[in-house]
Design a protein around this motif. Structure first.
Motif, short mmCIF file in Angstrom:
data_model
loop_
_atom_site.label_atom_id
_atom_site.label_comp_id
_atom_site.label_asym_id
_atom_site.label_seq_id
_atom_site.Cartn_x
_atom_site.Cartn_y
_atom_site.Cartn_z
N GLY A 20 -2.15 36.15 57.01
CA GLY A 20 -0.78 35.58 56.10
C GLY A 20 -0.24 36.66 55.31
O GLY A 20 0.79 36.13 54.66
N ALA A 21 -0.88 37.63 55.05
CA ALA A 21 -0.41 38.79 53.81
C ALA A 21 1.15 38.91 54.26
O ALA A 21 2.02 39.18 53.49
CB ALA A 21 -1.23 40.03 53.98
N CYS A 22 1.43 39.30 55.55
CA CYS A 22 2.67 39.67 55.97
C CYS A 22 3.83 38.68 55.89
O CYS A 22 4.77 39.10 55.37
CB CYS A 22 2.63 40.11 57.66
N ALA A 23 3.57 37.21 56.09
CA ALA A 23 4.57 36.43 55.91
C ALA A 23 4.81 36.32 54.43
O ALA A 23 6.19 36.24 54.02
CB ALA A 23 4.06 35.06 56.26
N ALA A 24 4.03 36.69 53.61
CA ALA A 24 4.21 36.38 52.15
C ALA A 24 4.98 37.84 51.77
O ALA A 24 6.00 37.45 50.68
CB ALA A 24 3.18 36.46 51.43
N GLU A 25 4.97 38.71 52.33
CA GLU A 25 5.91 39.72 51.85
C GLU A 25 7.41 39.91 52.55
O GLU A 25 8.06 40.74 51.99
CB GLU A 25 5.08 41.27 52.11
N CYS A 26 7.59 39.33 53.68
CA CYS A 26 8.61 39.40 54.54
C CYS A 26 10.00 38.85 53.58
O CYS A 26 9.88 37.83 53.25
CB CYS A 26 8.63 38.64 55.53
N PRO A 27 10.85 39.81 53.38
CA PRO A 27 12.16 39.55 52.32
C PRO A 27 12.88 38.39 53.07
O PRO A 27 13.83 37.80 52.39
CB PRO A 27 12.73 40.81 52.23
N VAL A 28 12.93 38.35 54.32
CA VAL A 28 13.90 37.36 55.04
C VAL A 28 13.10 36.39 55.74
O VAL A 28 13.62 35.30 56.36
CB VAL A 28 14.66 38.03 56.12
N SER A 29 11.77 36.07 55.58
CA SER A 29 10.87 35.06 55.97
C SER A 29 11.06 35.08 57.62
O SER A 29 11.24 33.77 57.92
CB SER A 29 11.62 33.61 55.43
N ALA A 30 10.97 36.00 58.08
CA ALA A 30 11.19 36.16 59.57
C ALA A 30 9.70 35.76 60.22
O ALA A 30 9.67 35.73 61.37
CB ALA A 30 11.48 37.46 60.03
N ILE A 31 8.70 35.79 59.40
CA ILE A 31 7.27 35.75 59.93
C ILE A 31 6.73 34.25 59.93
O ILE A 31 6.83 33.80 58.73
CB ILE A 31 6.34 36.42 59.18
N THR A 32 6.21 33.69 60.73
CA THR A 32 5.66 32.38 60.71
C THR A 32 4.31 32.38 61.57
O THR A 32 3.96 33.32 62.32
CB THR A 32 6.68 31.22 61.45
N GLU A 33 3.26 31.36 61.31
CA GLU A 33 2.25 31.38 62.01
C GLU A 33 2.36 30.80 63.19
O GLU A 33 2.84 29.65 63.39
CB GLU A 33 1.37 30.48 60.99
N GLY A 34 1.73 31.43 64.17
CA GLY A 34 1.93 31.07 65.55
C GLY A 34 0.71 30.53 66.30
O GLY A 34 -0.47 30.26 65.54
N ASP A 35 0.66 30.62 67.63
CA ASP A 35 -0.61 30.39 68.25
C ASP A 35 -1.73 31.29 68.23
O ASP A 35 -1.60 32.26 69.13
CB ASP A 35 -0.51 29.37 69.65
N ALA A 64 7.78 46.28 55.66
CA ALA A 64 6.83 45.69 54.58
C ALA A 64 5.69 45.00 55.17
O ALA A 64 4.53 44.89 54.66
CB ALA A 64 7.65 44.63 53.67
N CYS A 65 5.81 44.27 56.40
CA CYS A 65 4.70 43.39 57.03
C CYS A 65 3.69 44.66 57.55
O CYS A 65 2.50 44.25 57.26
CB CYS A 65 5.23 42.74 58.19
N ALA A 66 4.04 45.58 58.07
CA ALA A 66 3.03 46.77 58.37
C ALA A 66 2.52 47.50 57.37
O ALA A 66 1.31 47.76 57.36
CB ALA A 66 3.99 47.76 59.35
#
Ligand code: SF4
Ligand code: SF4
Length: 56
Positions: free
Chosen positions: A13-28, A43-45
């Motif tokens: 979940g670290a990447c989702a917290a850093e994404c400035p445009v909230s493009a990252i969500t938890e998937g399957d 930023a996610c990388a």
């Protein structure tokens, strides 16, 4: 251009917290990036412990 999260993702979940445009969500089984929202900032990388986000 967008980042894609590979199967190496451990769903921390670290990447989702850093994404400035909230493009990252938890998937399957791993997190996923909405390629239509991602602005390719990297930023996610930079925060991922397993280098799962890859630039397409
Ligand atoms: Fe979000 Fe930037 Fe990663 Fe795209 S590259 S998913 S905008 S943190
Ligand atoms: Fe997966 Fe890396 Fe994001 Fe953690 S920071 S959820 S391991 S892509």
């Amino acid at each position: 251009m967008a980042y894609i999260i590979s199967e190496e993702c451990i769903s921390c979940g670290a990447c989702a917290a850093e994404c400035p445009v909230s493009a990252i969500t938890e998937g399957d089984g791993k997190y996923v990036i909405d390629e239509n929202v991602c602005v390719d900032c990297g930023a996610c990388a930079s925060v991922c412990p397993v280098d799962a986000p890859k630039q397409e």
